[in-house]
Every structure is written in C-alpha cells, then in structure tokens.
Motif scaffolding. Structure first.
Motif, mmCIF file in Angstrom:
data_model
loop_
_atom_site.group_PDB
_atom_site.id
_atom_site.type_symbol
_atom_site.label_atom_id
_atom_site.label_comp_id
_atom_site.label_asym_id
_atom_site.label_seq_id
_atom_site.Cartn_x
_atom_site.Cartn_y
_atom_site.Cartn_z
ATOM 1 N N VAL A 1 -2.105 -13.576 -3.626
ATOM 2 C CA VAL A 1 -3.211 -14.070 -4.441
ATOM 3 C C VAL A 1 -2.629 -14.949 -5.543
ATOM 4 N N ILE A 2 -3.177 -16.154 -5.661
ATOM 5 C CA ILE A 2 -2.850 -17.032 -6.785
ATOM 6 C C ILE A 2 -4.091 -17.088 -7.659
ATOM 7 N N THR A 3 -3.932 -16.902 -8.958
ATOM 8 C CA THR A 3 -5.065 -17.036 -9.870
ATOM 9 C C THR A 3 -4.700 -17.999 -10.987
ATOM 10 N N ALA A 4 -5.610 -18.928 -11.272
ATOM 11 C CA ALA A 4 -5.383 -19.938 -12.307
ATOM 12 C C ALA A 4 -6.716 -20.570 -12.655
ATOM 13 N N GLY A 5 -6.833 -21.039 -13.890
ATOM 14 C CA GLY A 5 -8.083 -21.686 -14.267
ATOM 15 C C GLY A 5 -7.971 -22.457 -15.556
ATOM 16 N N GLY A 6 -9.068 -23.086 -15.918
ATOM 17 C CA GLY A 6 -9.142 -23.797 -17.189
ATOM 18 C C GLY A 6 -8.837 -25.274 -17.085
ATOM 19 N N THR A 7 -7.612 -25.619 -16.743
ATOM 20 C CA THR A 7 -7.192 -27.020 -16.681
ATOM 21 C C THR A 7 -6.278 -27.235 -15.482
ATOM 22 N N GLY A 8 -6.036 -28.510 -15.195
ATOM 23 C CA GLY A 8 -5.094 -28.840 -14.135
ATOM 24 C C GLY A 8 -3.698 -28.339 -14.416
ATOM 25 N N GLY A 9 -3.362 -28.180 -15.704
ATOM 26 C CA GLY A 9 -2.045 -27.669 -16.069
ATOM 27 C C GLY A 9 -1.771 -26.288 -15.525
ATOM 28 N N HIS A 10 -2.822 -25.485 -15.367
ATOM 29 C CA HIS A 10 -2.689 -24.170 -14.736
ATOM 30 C C HIS A 10 -2.910 -24.253 -13.229
ATOM 31 N N LEU A 11 -3.874 -25.074 -12.821
ATOM 32 C CA LEU A 11 -4.281 -25.112 -11.413
ATOM 33 C C LEU A 11 -3.246 -25.782 -10.509
ATOM 34 N N ILE A 12 -2.679 -26.897 -10.967
ATOM 35 C CA ILE A 12 -1.785 -27.674 -10.096
ATOM 36 C C ILE A 12 -0.541 -26.892 -9.683
ATOM 37 N N LYS B 1 -11.780 -6.957 -8.529
ATOM 38 C CA LYS B 1 -11.348 -5.716 -7.875
ATOM 39 C C LYS B 1 -11.903 -5.621 -6.458
ATOM 40 N N LYS B 2 -13.166 -6.015 -6.297
ATOM 41 C CA LYS B 2 -13.781 -5.995 -4.967
ATOM 42 C C LYS B 2 -13.076 -6.969 -4.016
ATOM 43 N N ILE B 3 -12.782 -8.167 -4.511
ATOM 44 C CA ILE B 3 -12.088 -9.176 -3.691
ATOM 45 C C ILE B 3 -10.711 -8.664 -3.271
ATOM 46 N N LEU B 4 -9.975 -8.079 -4.212
ATOM 47 C CA LEU B 4 -8.622 -7.603 -3.935
ATOM 48 C C LEU B 4 -8.632 -6.421 -2.958
ATOM 49 N N LYS B 5 -9.587 -5.535 -3.096
ATOM 50 C CA LYS B 5 -9.674 -4.386 -2.183
ATOM 51 C C LYS B 5 -9.954 -4.834 -0.759
ATOM 52 N N GLU B 6 -10.744 -5.902 -0.607
ATOM 53 C CA GLU B 6 -11.059 -6.424 0.730
ATOM 54 C C GLU B 6 -9.879 -7.186 1.327
ATOM 55 N N PHE B 7 -9.183 -7.971 0.493
ATOM 56 C CA PHE B 7 -8.100 -8.821 0.994
ATOM 57 C C PHE B 7 -6.785 -8.062 1.153
ATOM 58 N N LYS B 8 -6.541 -7.075 0.290
ATOM 59 C CA LYS B 8 -5.335 -6.231 0.320
ATOM 60 C C LYS B 8 -4.029 -7.042 0.201
ATOM 61 N N PRO B 9 -3.863 -7.799 -0.891
ATOM 62 C CA PRO B 9 -2.624 -8.567 -1.056
ATOM 63 C C PRO B 9 -1.462 -7.687 -1.476
ATOM 64 N N LYS B 10 -0.251 -8.180 -1.238
ATOM 65 C CA LYS B 10 0.953 -7.513 -1.727
ATOM 66 C C LYS B 10 1.317 -7.987 -3.128
ATOM 67 N N VAL B 11 0.907 -9.230 -3.440
ATOM 68 C CA VAL B 11 1.374 -9.868 -4.672
ATOM 69 C C VAL B 11 0.246 -10.683 -5.310
#
Length: 361
Positions: free
Chosen positions: A4-15, A83-93
């Motif tokens: 799972v990659i999480t980022a938001g706000g600006t391109g500086g985080h997203l790119i 939490k719901k998304i993570l429980k369904e996807f079951k990522p390691k990281v």
C-alpha cells in the motif's frame, strides 16, 4: 507481496509515491494507492494502472477551532474506511509519502499489525511525518540533514524516488533556448504573475526562446488569457507551451536549458537526477519554511540560484535570467555542479528495505 502506498496533498507527496508504485508493478507485485479527494490528487492519480482509493481528509495546522473539529471527525471516518480497505486487501507493507491522508492509513495499518514506513521528501519534515515517525517501523529520508528530526534507529537515507520515464533518453524538438516554469502541482500565483510581467522583454531579448509554463489547475485559463492579451501567443505560438499540469515531465525537462521553480522536494529530486540548472523561488508560506532549506541545499551545491520571494526585484531577476540564458558556459558550470552528488536508486533502496522488514530479515 502486496503493498500500500499512501500520499496526498500535493505532487511533492504524490509523485514519489507514484514512482514507487511503478517500480512495484514492474516487479509484478500487487499494490493499491490511497490518497485524498482534492482535485489535484484526483487529477494526478487519474488513469493510473493501479487501484486508487480516495479518503476525505483535511488539515489541522493553523485553522480555527471549529475547522479542527471537522477535520478530526473526517480523520476518524477516514481511519475506519482505511481499516476496511486494508482488511480486504491484506497488504504486507504500507509506505506513507506524506500528507494528512497518511495519518489514518498508517494508524489503521498499525492496528492491523502491518509493517509501516514513512518517507520524508524535504530537509525539514512536515507535522504529519513527525507524528507518524513515532509509530512506523522505518523512516526514509531524502537528505542526510533530516536525520536529526527522527528516531535514529529507524532512519535510512534513501534519497527521493524519481519516475523512471524522466531518465529515458529524449530528443529535443526545438533549436532555441528552452525555459521551463513549474510552480508545483498546485501552481504558483507569484511565479505566474512574475513570468507574465517579464515574458515580453524575454522574447524581445531572445526571439528563439522556447517557453514551457506549468500554471497549476486554477490559474491555467487566466494565464493563457494573459499571454493572448500580450499578443505573445499570436507571434510565438509554436514557442510557447502552456499547461495546467505537465503529464510528460521527461519531455519538459528535455526541452529546457534552465528551470524556474519553487523548491519542493520532488522538483529538487528531479533537478538533481537530470542535472538541470535552476532558479529557485521558495514558497515563503511552506510549513517551517522548508522550501528555503531545500533551495539553499542546491544553491550551496552550485546547481541553482535562490531568490527570496519577499525581496525579489523584477529588474534584478530579469537581468539574472537574461545573463543565464545568454551564457552557455554558466549553465554548463551549474550542470557540472551536480556531479558531486552520489545518489543511489531511491525506489530500490526503499522497497528492498521494506521487503526485508516484511520477511523479518
């Protein structure tokens, strides 16, 4: 392995997050990307070859009490959705690249026992990353100077991931002098106004100027209209390229001999990777004035010149700009200054370390 990659706000985080996602996909592994719901987040992440989830979050810092209450309620809701998304996807990281959306995702991940990391792009960390650093397993930094802000035992110097497409060999499409203006994914009203003021005199001095201007989503129509009012688009239509957001930054950098930009971390990472001479005007209201520190790093290196927005004088700036555009030796010297940097592959470092963590190595 699932990521799972999480980022938001600006391109500086997203790119940087997108760069990591592309590397994961090249390895044939699964991932999802979790971001916010702002227009810039949806714009940058649209049509990506991986699943994207958008959560509703808001910032806390510097806001009235009632807005902080609303932001807190959204954070709680986003936590349960994550939490719901993570429980369904079951990522390691989970790797957090910054922005407020990272907070509920990391908190939910820790609750579920998932290995977590954050990556700080700037020299001075943002408040969300300082908060998250106390609970994640690893902290990756883009500049060695950032180490002092985080728990020492967690810190790994990785650099800032850059999209591989930027590094592909390209052929320039013009024979003039290339100038690229980028105010970041959100644009920069000050840079837009400055360049509109100076562009008639620039084209008078350099009739072969090839100008690429990223305006930001909100200013695009206004900036384009101003270029038309100045009669520049009629006279130099093939030499002026205006975009709200540049999708193909590899092309844009290839066309440029000089870059005028803010000093966000992603922009700096790209300038360093491509060895592009630059004039940097840091955003003065960035949290902790972190862009000033970013710009000072490149200025000390010799790859860029730094102007403070509050003190900038148009005539002085114009003369500096004209001097650089007319002096290929100065530009070459600035380009050579980057040679002292010995940067590894940031994406590979981050993913390799997290694979070890997930496997308990």
């Amino acid at each position: 392995m699932k990521w799972v990659i999480t980022a938001g706000g600006t391109g500086g985080h997203l790119i940087p997050g997108i760069a990591l996602a592309e590397e994961i996909m090249q390895r044939g592994e699964e991932l999802i990307f979790i971001s916010g719901k702002r227009p810039v987040e949806k714009h940058i992440l649209r049509d990506k070859p991986f699943k994207v989830y958008h959560l509703e979050v808001e910032g806390f810092v510097g806001r009235p009490f009632k807005d902080k209450i609303r932001a807190g309620l959204k954070l709680i809701k986003a936590y349960w959705e994550a939490k719901k998304i993570l429980k369904e996807f079951k990522p390691k990281v989970i790797i957090a690249e910054g922005g407020y959306v990272s907070v509920p995702v990391v908190l939910a991940g820790k609750r579920l026992g998932i290995k977590t990391a954050l990556h700080e792009q700037n020299i001075i960390p943002g408040k969300a990353n300082l908060f998250l650093s106390k609970m994640v397993d690893k902290v990756f930094i883009s500049f060695p100077e950032s180490k002092k802000y985080f728990p020492e035992e967690k810190v790994i110097f990785s650099g800032n991931p850059v999209r591989k497409e930027l590094l592909l060999p390209r052929e320039r499409t013009h024979k003039g002098i290339g100038l690229l203006i980028i105010g970041g994914s959100l644009g920069a009203r000050f840079l837009n106004e400055l360049m509109l003021e100076l562009s008639p005199r620039l084209f008078e001095a350099f009739p072969n100027l090839y100008l690429i201007h990223q305006t930001g989503l909100e200013d695009f129509e206004w900036v384009k209209g101003k270029y038309e009012e100045l009669s520049l688009l009629n006279k130099y239509r093939e030499q002026i390229k205006i975009f709200p957001f540049i999708e193909d930054m590899g092309w844009a950098y290839c066309e440029a001999d000089l870059v005028i930009a803010r000093a966000g971390a992603t922009t700096l990472a790209e300038l360093m990777a491509l060895k592009k001479p630059a004039i940097l005007i840091p955003y003065p209201y960035a949290a902790g004035r972190h862009q000033d520190r970013n710009a000072e790093f490149l200025a000390r290196l010799g790859g860029a010149l730094k102007f403070n927005q509050e003190e900038l004088k148009e005539e002085e700036f114009l003369e500096t700009l004209k001097d650089l555009l007319s002096n290929s030796e100065k530009l070459k010297k600035m380009k050579m200054a980057y040679e002292v940097l010995k940067m590894g592959n940031a994406s590979e470092i981050i993913l390799s370390e997290m694979e070890k963590l997930a496997k308990g190595v």
